[in-house]
Every structure is written in C-alpha cells, then in structure tokens.
Design a protein around this motif. Structure first.
Motif, PDB file in Angstrom:
ATOM      1  N   ILE A  74       0.843  -1.201   0.000  1.00 57.76           N
ATOM      2  CA  ILE A  74       0.000   0.000   0.000  1.00 57.76           C
ATOM      3  C   ILE A  74       0.873   1.244   0.000  1.00 57.76           C
ATOM      4  N   LYS A  75       1.844   1.247   0.873  1.00 55.57           N
ATOM      5  CA  LYS A  75       2.735   2.410   1.012  1.00 55.57           C
ATOM      6  C   LYS A  75       3.522   2.658  -0.273  1.00 55.57           C
ATOM      7  N   THR A  78       1.442   4.149  -3.089  1.00 60.71           N
ATOM      8  CA  THR A  78       0.817   5.435  -2.815  1.00 60.71           C
ATOM      9  C   THR A  78       1.815   6.572  -3.025  1.00 60.71           C
ATOM     10  N   ALA A 506      -5.235  -0.568  -1.792  1.00 59.56           N
ATOM     11  CA  ALA A 506      -5.121  -1.722  -0.904  1.00 59.56           C
ATOM     12  C   ALA A 506      -5.687  -2.986  -1.551  1.00 59.56           C
ATOM     13  N   TRP A 703      -3.811   2.366   7.079  1.00 59.38           N
ATOM     14  CA  TRP A 703      -3.260   1.344   6.183  1.00 59.38           C
ATOM     15  C   TRP A 703      -2.938   0.068   6.946  1.00 59.38           C
TER      16      TRP A 703
END
Length: 731
Positions: A74-75, A78, A506, A703
């Motif tokens: 996710i990180k 993003t 996600a 998250w």
C-alpha cells in the motif's frame, strides 16, 4: 542429541465472566450473560479487552509477515507526497497536500486571479508533489495539531467569504465530539472563541460574524443547531433550532446562493425543512413542507424571474424521487392547494438523489443502472415548455462513479470526481456553458500499475425469490476460470447506502494474490433505487442476509471461485450482515471479518437511551412497541441466533471509543460464539483502544488496519503469495 518433542503452545482464549441478566419484552424473557461488558469504566472490562487483544495477537502472529507485506505494498503504491487539485472559492485556490512520512493532511491556499480570461482564471495553479507552491499559505497542518494526542480527526472546515477567518473542529478521542476553533488567517493566531462538544460541520454566516454548528444529545443524536457570535461567551450561543423527537436527525447547510440557512430534520422515511433568511437572522424560521405530510424531501432556494422559489427533490407520488419547482409563497397554503411544477419527472429506472444550483444551472445527482451520475440542466426556461433536457458527461467505462466535487454559485465551472474499480480517482472541470470536460488530475499509482492487468465486470446472482442481485467482480486478467480461485465477498446492504465503484490501492494486494474481490449490491442498499432499499428494511430485512448468501452460492458455482476458499468482509451495519450470514450459512465461508459490527442490534434498539438507538427505528422497526418487529428482529440479529455449529474463523474488529456501534456488541458476540461453536477455528476480538468508528486516525495507521483485515482473510483462503504474471490474459 535429544530431539525436541515439545508441542507448540496453543494460545488459550480469555475466559469471559458470566453475569446473568434478564430482560423481558412482549412476554419473552431473555437471559444475557455478557451484558456486564457494557460498563466501559469497569477495570475488569478493560483488563478483559486487553487479554483479548493479547490472544488475538498470539493467534494471528503467523500473519505478521503478510501484514507487513501488504502494508508495504500500500505504502509503495501510494504517492505519499501529493496534492489535491486546487478548488476555487472567491479569490483563492484551496487544496490539501500530504508529505511522505507524515500521517495527516495539510490544508493550504494560494491567491487566484481575475483577468476576464475564462481559461486563465479557471485553470488551477500547477501544483507538483514535493515542489514548493509559490505564494502558498498553510491554513492547518494536521500533523502539528495531532502531535502528542492519541487521536486526531477534523470534523469540518469553513472560511469566511472574505477569506480572513477559518473555523475548524477537531476530535482527539475518536468519539466524534469536536472542539470548534477559529483562526485569523492574516496573523495565524487563534481567536479566543472555542466551543467544545460539537458535532460534525461548521459554517460561517455570509458576513463572517457568526459560526453555525450542531450539538448532539445524550444519545449522540444531533438535535440542536446553534449560532456562535464571534467575540461573545459560548454561554451566550443561540439555539437556532431544537428537535425533540428522538427518532429524527437534525442537520444544516448554507444554501448555494448564500442567502439562507437550511435546517433539515428527518429520518429515512420523511423530512422537514426550516429556513432562516440570513440577511435577517432575527426574523425566525419558516417551515416549508411539514413532516406531518410524510414526504421525504430536500430543498434548495433559487430565484426565477426575480421571484423566490425552491427546488424540491421529493418522493411525493414518486418512489424514486423527482424534482419540482415551487414558488416560496406557495408554502403558506395547505399542501393540497400548492402548485408544484415538474422539473425532473419520476422514472422507475432512475433514482434522483439530490441537486445543487449555480447562478445559471441546476446540477443533479442521479442513479441509473446502479451507477451514480451527474446531470446538468440550465436554469433558463426551467419549469416551462422551453426547458432543456438534462445532459451528462460521457465516460467510457461500464462500472464507474461520477460525483459533484465542488460547485460555487457564481462560477462558470463545476468540479467533478470520477473513479472506477480500475481507474484511479480523477478530477475533471466541467464548463457549464458548453459541456466541455477538462481532466485536471488522475491519482498516481506507483510501481507500474497497469489497469489492463485487471478486469472489472458485472455479474447477476439469482436470489431464492428470483430477484437478480448485481455483483461487481474485480480480478486479475490472467486468472483462469477453473473454479480454483480464492475470493473475498463484501457488502453493506442498509440505509439505502450504495457501494459504488471506487479504486482501491489496498485491494490490489488481494487481487495480485489471485483473489477475486466481489461487491454484492444486496437489497437494503440503494444501488437499484428506492424499492431496492425498501425490500431490505424493517419486516423485509432478511432479504439482505439471504441475498448475500445467495450471492456467495453463485460465486462458488460461477466457475471462477473455489467454494471452499471464500472469505466475507463487512463493517458497521455490514458487520450485522456478517453476523447474520455466519449464523445462516457458516459452511459457506472460510473466514469472516466483521468490522465495528452491529451484531447486538436488538439489545441496542430496545434501549432508547443508548447512542442513536431511537434513530434506528425507521430502518429496523421499533421492537419496543411492536411485538411483530421484536419477533422478526430476534429471528435474525446475530447475538440472539448464535447456535451450536462449526463457525468459520472470525475476526471482530472494533474501537473502544466508537459512538455508533459500541465495542460491547462485538465483545459480547465473540464471547457467545466461542462458548457455542462446535468447531475449532479461532474466533478473535481486536479492539483499537484509541480509535473511533473508523478505527485509528492517521493514514499509516489506517493502512495498517486494512493490512490486518486483508491478511486475516488472505491467510484463511490460502492466498498469501503474490502470483507471477501470465504472459497472456484469460478473459
């Protein structure tokens, strides 16, 4: 060397104390062993929840690597240092930005120009992530405000018309009670004005001398609209309106033309508007259509030919709602004598959700073929034979969502948001005069995301009564239709809320592990119009649960999903759904993740003193006074219907400070499930001790919450590794 034959230590779940408590309604006596958990101040309760968290951590310890992998994905995908597209309000462009490594957004603005050149004046300034914006003024830095606090959330922002003052409210506990503060944007200093314990939303009066806000009662129901005059004691704040009916919700907004305070009072079945002329705030409130008429409507003032009118979006002889134009003076007459002119007629296939106005156009929100869309209608000729037909922007995907993001009354351009399951969020500017559409931004997904690697499609699952349930199925394009794939099925199904197509970074972590992600648009939601909602509420509520089970059955026989590898996820009222289907068909789910689940609904609604319970009567019925509602609810509410069967592995995720679904509901439910199940799958309770209804605050914390839920589901269905990509797609 002697071999180590020590068996692995199996975590032992906490033993829940039993304190039998009887309650009797309609001649039916129920013994509840776990109602003692409602005492939030009890040291025994706190200690019990902490032991539950320790047990959950032990049971899911093997998922830690997977959680970290999903969080990292996710990180990494993003754009952490990012900016929203600036939106114009009067002489400023307002936007928010995020910075890598920081949890919260930063609210900013830069000055706008008025040169008379439409293109130049309405083209947002270029903002590039990580590059300073010339002339930027920081209004609020959420990271600074959150420093040293266990929780941080903004509940509303408002800037005066002249751009000199900012009102905002923040929550530092997660209980959705905010403190209102006012900032001088010239000096950066806070004014002495500070109002505690308010609800969401703040608005300045047009002259900037007053701030309007809402207050909740002891049951967490917004019931008062108040006005605070700057520079005066909070004790002198004026109650503009108070609603005493415990089943009615109160809210407010400033009209699009900035002339009226619109106070809405309503439930899911009917409403009422009280309006205040902001040029004469001491003149008192005027009622439009009384709640006694049992009409569900929204109102927006508009001036036609110099005469004050209102545009009503209403369900008067219109199940899916329609739009009528009514002269203001008509509301002094009995309803039967009023003259209402049709602007948007009723259509069984189109749900009219609402509207706003600019000085030249009406902007409509409608739902057609399950999809939410924006339509535009000129004010010129409105309500006459010369009225134009509504037009809407043309998009090329089957499953998408288009919403109005911003519309200032005196501006020639409106701002639209757009997203789909495959297209990251886009921002468009739409020129009202000619209908031209200008793409301003598409959210970047890092790591080489290619929408062609995925497929989003509509399927229809037959319910037991023959009704076809729309499903949105998202998958990797290279998956084979061989019946071996794992799946996650998600739904909500209450309050006429629609689970519209949206992009999720996600979700890519599940898709890349070969998991089909399915959204079931079950009855009780609003995807198929008002009738769809009415077929899944009160005494037809069971349709919501059986629709979900039937959708799961269809998924397992579609050739795509392995029926032994399906997990279900739902939250809040969707958490009630999770509890209900666990009782109805536990064998169909490998795992269930119930997020802040409303699983003890009958206990809650039977006590009108509990937060928001009286407001639920319009959704579920009133089991206090109606014996049939009591009987019907008791047949489906999850806590009452736990039975001796082999339940799948279940995770109940909650927050200690949630004011909408109290932590006690999943805590009691988990205790009863463990006591009753005949199976061996773990049933865990995870309580965020500093969070609210949305969990922990801060994007990294959120998250991690998502990664936890997804790892629990992915582990259960045996899909923990990212699949290698096929060189060809299977359609």
């Amino acid at each position: 060397m002697t071999a180590d034959t020590t068996a692995p230590v199996v975590p032992v779940p906490p033993a829940a104390t039993k304190v039998p408590l009887e309650r009797t309604h309609h001649g039916d006596t129920v013994v509840d062993d776990y109602e003692w958990m409602r005492d939030k101040e009890s040291p025994e309760l706190i200690e019990y929840l902490q032991r539950e968290n320790a047990y959950t951590e032990a049971v899911t310890a093997h998922q830690a690597t997977l959680r970290e992998a999903i969080f990292a994905e996710i990180k990494d995908r993003t754009q952490e240092t990012d900016l929203s597209v600036p939106a114009r309000k009067k002489g400023w462009w307002y936007y928010s930005r995020t910075e890598e490594g920081r949890q919260y957004g930063i609210q900013c603005r830069v000055a706008a120009e008025d040169t008379g050149d439409l293109t130049r004046d309405w083209t947002p300034p270029e903002v590039v992530p990580g590059r300073p914006v010339p002339g930027e003024q920081v209004l609020l830095d959420g990271n600074e405000l959150a420093e040293g606090k266990p929780f941080f959330s903004l509940g509303g922002l408002s800037v005066t018309e002249d751009g000199t003052l900012l009102a905002y409210c923040e929550d530092n506990a997660g209980d959705e009670r905010f403190t209102l503060r006012v900032k001088d944007l010239a000096t950066g200093e806070l004014l002495p004005d500070e109002v505690p314990n308010i609800f969401y939303g703040v608005s300045f009066s047009p002259d900037g001398s007053r701030v309007y806000y809402t207050v909740v009662d002891d049951s967490w129901r917004p019931y008062q609209v108040r006005s605070h005059t700057l520079g005066t004691p909070v004790a002198d704040d004026v109650v503009v309106f108070q609603e005493d009916d415990v089943a009615m919700w109160t809210g407010f907004e400033i009209s699009a033309d900035r002339t009226q305070l619109l106070i809405s009072i309503g439930c899911s079945e009917y409403s009422e508007y009280r309006v205040l002329d902001l040029a004469h705030p001491d003149g008192g409130l005027t009622t439009l259509v009384s709640r006694d008429e049992r009409i569900l409507y929204d109102a927006e003032p508009v001036t036609i030919g110099g005469v004050p009118h209102y545009l009503l979006t209403h369900n008067r002889d219109a199940t899916n709602s329609m739009v009528s134009l009514v002269a203001a003076e008509q509301f002094t007459r009995p309803l039967a004598d009023q003259e209402w002119t049709t602007v948007v007629p009723h259509d069984d296939a189109v749900r009219v959700n609402g509207l706003t106005v600019t000085q030249t156009h009406v902007v409509l929100s409608v739902r057609k073929d399950t999809i939410e869309r924006v339509q535009v209608l000129p004010l010129a000729g409105l309500g006459t034979a010369e009225q134009d037909l509504p037009t809407e922007p043309d998009f090329d995907e089957e499953l998408f969502t288009s919403n109005l993001a911003n519309a200032e009354f005196d501006f020639p351009i409106i701002r639209l948001s757009y997203a789909s399951y495959l297209t990251p969020p886009r921002v468009y500017d739409y020129v009202l005069e000619d209908g031209s559409l200008e793409l301003r931004k598409e959210t970047e997904v890092r790591g080489g995301y290619d929408p062609a690697d995925y497929v989003a499609e509509r399927r229809w699952a037959p319910a037991a009564d023959g009704t076809l349930i729309p499903l949105s199925v998202v998958r990797r394009a290279d998956l084979a239709q061989d019946g071996t794939n794992p799946a996650v099925i998600y739904a909500y199904g209450s309050y006429e809320a629609s689970m519209d197509p949206a992009f999720s970074i996600a979700r890519l972590s599940l898709l890349d592990r070969g998991i089909l992600f399915v959204t079931a648009h079950i009855r009780g939601g609003g995807e198929m119009g008002r009738t769809w909602y009415e077929q899944g509420k009160k005494l037809t509520k069971k349709n919501t649960f059986t629709d979900f089970v039937d959708a799961t059955t269809y998924l397992g026989t579609s050739g795509w999903a392995d029926p032994e590898r399906i997990a279900a996820i739902g939250g809040s009222a969707g958490g009630l759904l999770m509890g209900a289907v666990a009782n109805l068909a536990p064998e169909k789910y490998r795992a269930i993740v119930a997020q802040v689940p409303f699983v003890d609904a009958l206990t809650t609604i039977l006590d009108p003193e509990l937060p928001l319970s009286a407001l639920e009567w319009e959704e579920w019925g009133d089991p206090i006074t109606d014996a049939e509602v009591y009987r019907y609810m008791k047949e489906y509410t999850p806590y009452e219907n736990v039975r001796p069967v082999a339940y799948p592995r279940i995770a109940a995720v909650t927050s200690f400070n949630d004011t909408r679904v109290l932590y006690v509901e999943p805590a009691k439910w988990v205790a009863r499930l463990r006591e009753t199940t005949t199976g061996s799958e773990p049933i865990v309770l995870k309580t965020e001790m500093d969070g609210g209804h949305g969990g922990a605050s801060g994007r990294y914390s959120r998250w991690r919450d998502v990664a936890w839920d997804y790892a629990f589901a992915a582990d259960a269905v045996g899909a923990t590794e990212v699949l290698a990509r096929s060189t060809s797609s299977v359609e």
